[in-house]
Design a protein around this motif. Structure first.
Motif, PDB file in Angstrom:
ATOM      1  N   ARG A  32      57.001  24.603  53.513  1.00 19.33           N
ATOM      2  CA  ARG A  32      58.461  24.464  53.473  1.00 19.33           C
ATOM      3  C   ARG A  32      59.144  25.778  53.123  1.00 19.33           C
ATOM      4  N   SER A  33      58.423  26.893  53.338  1.00 20.09           N
ATOM      5  CA  SER A  33      58.934  28.194  52.912  1.00 20.09           C
ATOM      6  C   SER A  33      58.877  29.213  54.039  1.00 20.09           C
ATOM      7  N   GLU A  34      59.549  30.323  53.813  1.00 15.07           N
ATOM      8  CA  GLU A  34      59.445  31.456  54.728  1.00 15.07           C
ATOM      9  C   GLU A  34      58.165  32.245  54.475  1.00 15.07           C
ATOM     10  N   ALA A  35      57.619  32.134  53.278  1.00 14.13           N
ATOM     11  CA  ALA A  35      56.425  32.888  52.899  1.00 14.13           C
ATOM     12  C   ALA A  35      55.162  32.138  53.323  1.00 14.13           C
ATOM     13  N   ASP A  36      54.076  32.894  53.533  1.00  8.14           N
ATOM     14  CA  ASP A  36      52.808  32.250  53.858  1.00  8.14           C
ATOM     15  C   ASP A  36      52.113  31.785  52.575  1.00  8.14           C
ATOM     16  N   GLU A  37      50.996  31.066  52.758  1.00  3.49           N
ATOM     17  CA  GLU A  37      50.314  30.466  51.619  1.00  3.49           C
ATOM     18  C   GLU A  37      49.835  31.511  50.618  1.00  3.49           C
ATOM     19  N   ALA A  38      49.326  32.637  51.101  1.00  2.75           N
ATOM     20  CA  ALA A  38      48.830  33.678  50.191  1.00  2.75           C
ATOM     21  C   ALA A  38      49.955  34.240  49.336  1.00  2.75           C
ATOM     22  N   THR A  39      51.123  34.419  49.943  1.00  8.34           N
ATOM     23  CA  THR A  39      52.265  34.944  49.196  1.00  8.34           C
ATOM     24  C   THR A  39      52.719  33.942  48.147  1.00  8.34           C
ATOM     25  N   VAL A  40      52.777  32.675  48.535  1.00  6.23           N
ATOM     26  CA  VAL A  40      53.177  31.641  47.576  1.00  6.23           C
ATOM     27  C   VAL A  40      52.187  31.587  46.427  1.00  6.23           C
ATOM     28  N   GLU A  62      65.387  27.162  36.372  1.00  2.00           N
ATOM     29  CA  GLU A  62      65.253  28.617  36.459  1.00  2.00           C
ATOM     30  C   GLU A  62      63.925  28.993  37.110  1.00  2.00           C
ATOM     31  N   PHE A  63      62.863  28.285  36.753  1.00  5.20           N
ATOM     32  CA  PHE A  63      61.569  28.535  37.385  1.00  5.20           C
ATOM     33  C   PHE A  63      61.652  28.234  38.876  1.00  5.20           C
ATOM     34  N   PHE A  64      62.264  27.110  39.221  1.00  6.56           N
ATOM     35  CA  PHE A  64      62.449  26.744  40.623  1.00  6.56           C
ATOM     36  C   PHE A  64      63.213  27.815  41.388  1.00  6.56           C
ATOM     37  N   GLU A  65      64.305  28.276  40.830  1.00  6.29           N
ATOM     38  CA  GLU A  65      65.108  29.290  41.513  1.00  6.29           C
ATOM     39  C   GLU A  65      64.334  30.593  41.667  1.00  6.29           C
ATOM     40  N   ALA A  66      63.522  30.937  40.674  1.00  5.15           N
ATOM     41  CA  ALA A  66      62.729  32.171  40.769  1.00  5.15           C
ATOM     42  C   ALA A  66      61.701  32.064  41.887  1.00  5.15           C
ATOM     43  N   VAL A  67      61.021  30.902  41.979  1.00  4.32           N
ATOM     44  CA  VAL A  67      60.051  30.715  43.055  1.00  4.32           C
ATOM     45  C   VAL A  67      60.756  30.665  44.400  1.00  4.32           C
ATOM     46  N   ARG A  68      61.880  29.974  44.467  1.00  6.28           N
ATOM     47  CA  ARG A  68      62.606  29.876  45.739  1.00  6.28           C
ATOM     48  C   ARG A  68      63.067  31.243  46.224  1.00  6.28           C
ATOM     49  N   SER A  69      63.540  32.076  45.311  1.00 14.42           N
ATOM     50  CA  SER A  69      64.024  33.396  45.723  1.00 14.42           C
ATOM     51  C   SER A  69      62.897  34.284  46.243  1.00 14.42           C
ATOM     52  N   ARG A  70      61.673  34.051  45.765  1.00 15.48           N
ATOM     53  CA  ARG A  70      60.536  34.887  46.164  1.00 15.48           C
ATOM     54  C   ARG A  70      59.796  34.339  47.387  1.00 15.48           C
ATOM     55  N   THR A  71      60.018  33.063  47.702  1.00 20.76           N
ATOM     56  CA  THR A  71      59.261  32.450  48.800  1.00 20.76           C
ATOM     57  C   THR A  71      60.140  31.944  49.938  1.00 20.76           C
ATOM     58  N   GLY A  72      61.444  31.775  49.681  1.00 15.00           N
ATOM     59  CA  GLY A  72      62.303  31.180  50.698  1.00 15.00           C
ATOM     60  C   GLY A  72      62.074  29.689  50.857  1.00 15.00           C
ATOM     61  N   PHE A  73      61.659  29.008  49.781  1.00 15.84           N
ATOM     62  CA  PHE A  73      61.440  27.563  49.836  1.00 15.84           C
ATOM     63  C   PHE A  73      62.727  26.868  50.257  1.00 15.84           C
ATOM     64  N   ARG A  74      62.612  25.919  51.200  1.00 11.24           N
ATOM     65  CA  ARG A  74      63.800  25.311  51.799  1.00 11.24           C
ATOM     66  C   ARG A  74      64.154  23.941  51.218  1.00 11.24           C
ATOM     67  N   GLY A  75      63.321  23.407  50.347  1.00 13.57           N
ATOM     68  CA  GLY A  75      63.590  22.095  49.777  1.00 13.57           C
ATOM     69  C   GLY A  75      64.396  22.179  48.497  1.00 13.57           C
ATOM     70  N   ASP A  76      64.697  20.999  47.931  1.00 16.07           N
ATOM     71  CA  ASP A  76      65.427  20.959  46.663  1.00 16.07           C
ATOM     72  C   ASP A  76      64.455  20.909  45.487  1.00 16.07           C
ATOM     73  N   LEU A  77      64.999  20.813  44.281  1.00 15.48           N
ATOM     74  CA  LEU A  77      64.163  20.836  43.081  1.00 15.48           C
ATOM     75  C   LEU A  77      63.220  19.643  43.030  1.00 15.48           C
ATOM     76  N   ALA A  78      63.685  18.462  43.450  1.00 13.15           N
ATOM     77  CA  ALA A  78      62.823  17.280  43.423  1.00 13.15           C
ATOM     78  C   ALA A  78      61.619  17.453  44.341  1.00 13.15           C
ATOM     79  N   GLU A  79      61.846  17.984  45.543  1.00 11.80           N
ATOM     80  CA  GLU A  79      60.734  18.204  46.471  1.00 11.80           C
ATOM     81  C   GLU A  79      59.796  19.270  45.937  1.00 11.80           C
ATOM     82  N   PHE A  80      60.375  20.321  45.389  1.00 16.83           N
ATOM     83  CA  PHE A  80      59.552  21.375  44.801  1.00 16.83           C
ATOM     84  C   PHE A  80      58.683  20.820  43.677  1.00 16.83           C
ATOM     85  N   GLY A  81      59.281  19.977  42.824  1.00 14.81           N
ATOM     86  CA  GLY A  81      58.525  19.410  41.711  1.00 14.81           C
ATOM     87  C   GLY A  81      57.315  18.634  42.186  1.00 14.81           C
ATOM     88  N   HIS A  82      57.483  17.866  43.266  1.00 21.69           N
ATOM     89  CA  HIS A  82      56.342  17.122  43.809  1.00 21.69           C
ATOM     90  C   HIS A  82      55.273  18.078  44.335  1.00 21.69           C
TER      91      HIS A  82
END
Length: 204
Positions: A32-40, A62-82
């Motif tokens: 769900r991200s712009e980054a590949d698995e190794a980058t994530v 804050e952790f979610f936003e930090a990961v999203r900014s570095r990976t381009g994750f496209r989901g919301d916090l609930a999806e990220f948490g899962h």
């Protein structure tokens, strides 16, 4: 081996009672991200980021936003948490060891470097974690093993010190910190060896 029979048993959680694989999280987030698995995976393995989160210095969002900014994750916090937290499965022989200690009315404590997303998932899906007398969790006490703060908090809350405490953990540095405080501690490598150790201490 100490002659004193411990009064409580302190369990690390990851790789002792629950196994886990951050590779699962990296794969799901990468899908769900712009980054590949190794980058994530590199982002999740970032000691600076994860340590700040697991010591309570970063809030969940804050952790979610930090990961999203570095990976381009496209989901919301609930999806990220899962994606991030659904990476655990029980080590059944150790869950059974804990059940047997409880049946013998021996107090048990959880003692884990972890985060609130993980613990929310674990409490929802693994009922045995509700059957401890207490828990010292890094993100709640703002200290991580092997720093003294976690150990001091456990001693204060449990009202036990030194050889009154039996402690098993898969990380040698964490065990060493317990041994330095006089705890009866050992490196957990497999269920049978820890069962033998607890039996030798008169606890099973």
């Amino acid at each position: 081996m100490n002659a004193i029979r411990p009064e409580i048993v302190v369990f690390d959680l990851g790789k002792v009672l629950l196994d886990f694989d951050y590779g699962i999280a990296a794969r799901r987030i990468a899908e769900r991200s712009e980054a590949d698995e190794a980058t994530v995976r590199a982002v999740l393995d970032s000691s600076e980021l994860l340590i700040r989160y697991e010591t309570g210095l970063l809030a969940r969002h804050e952790f979610f936003e930090a990961v999203r900014s570095r990976t381009g994750f496209r989901g919301d916090l609930a999806e990220f948490g899962h994606c991030f937290a659904d990476i655990f499965w029980p080590i059944e022989p150790m869950v059974e060891v804990h059940r047997q200690l409880r049946a013998r009315r021996i107090p048990t404590w959880l003692f884990s470097n972890t985060n609130d997303l993980a613990m929310e998932h674990i409490r929802r899906h693994f009922p045995f974690v509700h059957h401890f007398d207490g828990a010292v969790l890094s993100y709640e006490v703002r200290s991580m093993k092997p720093a003294p703060g976690m150990y001091e908090t456990l001693e204060r809350l449990a009202g036990k010190t030194g050889p009154q405490i039996a402690y098993l953990d898969d990380r040698p540095e964490n065990v060493r910190a317990g041994l330095d405080r006089g705890w009866q501690a050992w490196v957990h490598t497999d269920p049978e060896s820890s069962r033998r150790r607890l039996t030798g201490l008169g606890l099973l």
